[in-house]
Design an enzyme around this catalytic site. Structure first.
Site, mmCIF file in Angstrom:
data_model
loop_
_atom_site.group_PDB
_atom_site.id
_atom_site.type_symbol
_atom_site.label_atom_id
_atom_site.label_comp_id
_atom_site.label_asym_id
_atom_site.label_seq_id
_atom_site.Cartn_x
_atom_site.Cartn_y
_atom_site.Cartn_z
ATOM 1 N N HIS A 9 0.964 -1.253 0.381
ATOM 2 C CA HIS A 9 -0.444 0.175 -0.507
ATOM 3 C C HIS A 9 0.856 1.447 0.281
ATOM 4 O O HIS A 9 1.927 1.330 0.224
ATOM 5 C CB HIS A 9 -1.135 -0.055 1.485
ATOM 6 C CG HIS A 9 -1.702 -1.200 0.945
ATOM 7 N ND1 HIS A 9 -2.900 -1.048 1.699
ATOM 8 C CD2 HIS A 9 -2.269 -1.941 0.182
ATOM 9 C CE1 HIS A 9 -3.753 -2.147 1.786
ATOM 10 N NE2 HIS A 9 -3.474 -2.803 0.830
ATOM 11 N N GLU A 24 0.756 3.872 1.766
ATOM 12 C CA GLU A 24 1.384 4.283 3.284
ATOM 13 C C GLU A 24 2.865 3.736 3.668
ATOM 14 O O GLU A 24 3.551 3.603 4.166
ATOM 15 C CB GLU A 24 0.353 4.262 4.262
ATOM 16 C CG GLU A 24 -0.369 4.838 3.941
ATOM 17 C CD GLU A 24 -1.734 5.318 2.865
ATOM 18 O OE1 GLU A 24 -3.137 5.087 3.335
ATOM 19 O OE2 GLU A 24 -1.638 3.449 2.160
ATOM 20 N N CYS A 71 -5.626 1.919 5.420
ATOM 21 C CA CYS A 71 -6.875 0.904 6.054
ATOM 22 C C CYS A 71 -6.037 0.391 7.386
ATOM 23 O O CYS A 71 -5.140 1.521 8.093
ATOM 24 C CB CYS A 71 -6.970 -0.391 4.678
ATOM 25 S SG CYS A 71 -4.802 -1.182 5.435
ATOM 26 N N CYS A 119 -2.646 -0.211 7.167
ATOM 27 C CA CYS A 119 -1.529 1.225 7.468
ATOM 28 C C CYS A 119 -1.221 2.337 8.443
ATOM 29 O O CYS A 119 -0.472 2.725 8.855
ATOM 30 C CB CYS A 119 -2.087 1.698 5.621
ATOM 31 S SG CYS A 119 -2.006 0.797 4.093
#
Length: 153
Positions: free
Chosen positions: A51, A53, A81, A84
């Site tokens: 992801h 992040e 999420c 993250c």
């Protein structure tokens, strides 16, 4: 501040247009200066943890030579999420700026509501989870606790 979220937006767009992953971008900033940028790379890397992040945190840590990013901020195109958010907490980042909510990204197919329900105890994870070799693993904890040259993080 607005310039920095637009850097994240442009990063997300670049990754999305190149089919690297979903429409997500992140920027890590220290003292107003960009330290790292990233976009979602789940598809290109075939890594479900890639992801924006997470990648931005990894790159910022490498760039700064430290795992503690408490003097940094993160700008991300969507509300982080749970994975993250946990990474942001482990990195000790104190300020998160985001553009869209989990509900908004859910409407285009990125639904992490099951994870939130599991974390809240409202739902059981759909996987088998069991404890094994507890005593041997407890021994590791004791070894760590007694380690004279350990570094906490």
């Amino acid at each position: 501040m607005f310039r920095l979220i637009h850097v994240a937006i442009n990063e997300a767009r670049r990754g999305m247009q190149n089919n690297h992953g979903g429409p997500f971008g992140a920027v890590i900033v220290k003292d107003g200066e960009i330290i790292s940028t990233a976009h979602n790379e789940v598809l290109i890397s075939k890594d479900p943890t890639a992801h924006a992040e997470i990648l931005a945190i990894r790159r910022a840590s490498q760039e700064l030579g430290q795992f503690d990013l408490s003097d940094c901020e993160i700008y991300t195109t969507s509300q982080p999420c749970p994975m993250c958010l946990a990474a942001i907490c482990w990195a000790k980042i104190k300020r998160v700026h985001y553009g869209t909510t989990t509900e908004e990204v859910s409407s285009i197919g990125f639904d992490d509501s099951n994870i939130y329900r599991i974390l809240k105890g409202e739902k059981t994870a759909e996987m088998e989870i069991m404890t094994i070799e507890r005593e041997a693993c407890l021994e590791l904890l004791k070894e760590w606790e007694n380690k004279k040259d350990k570094k906490m993080y």
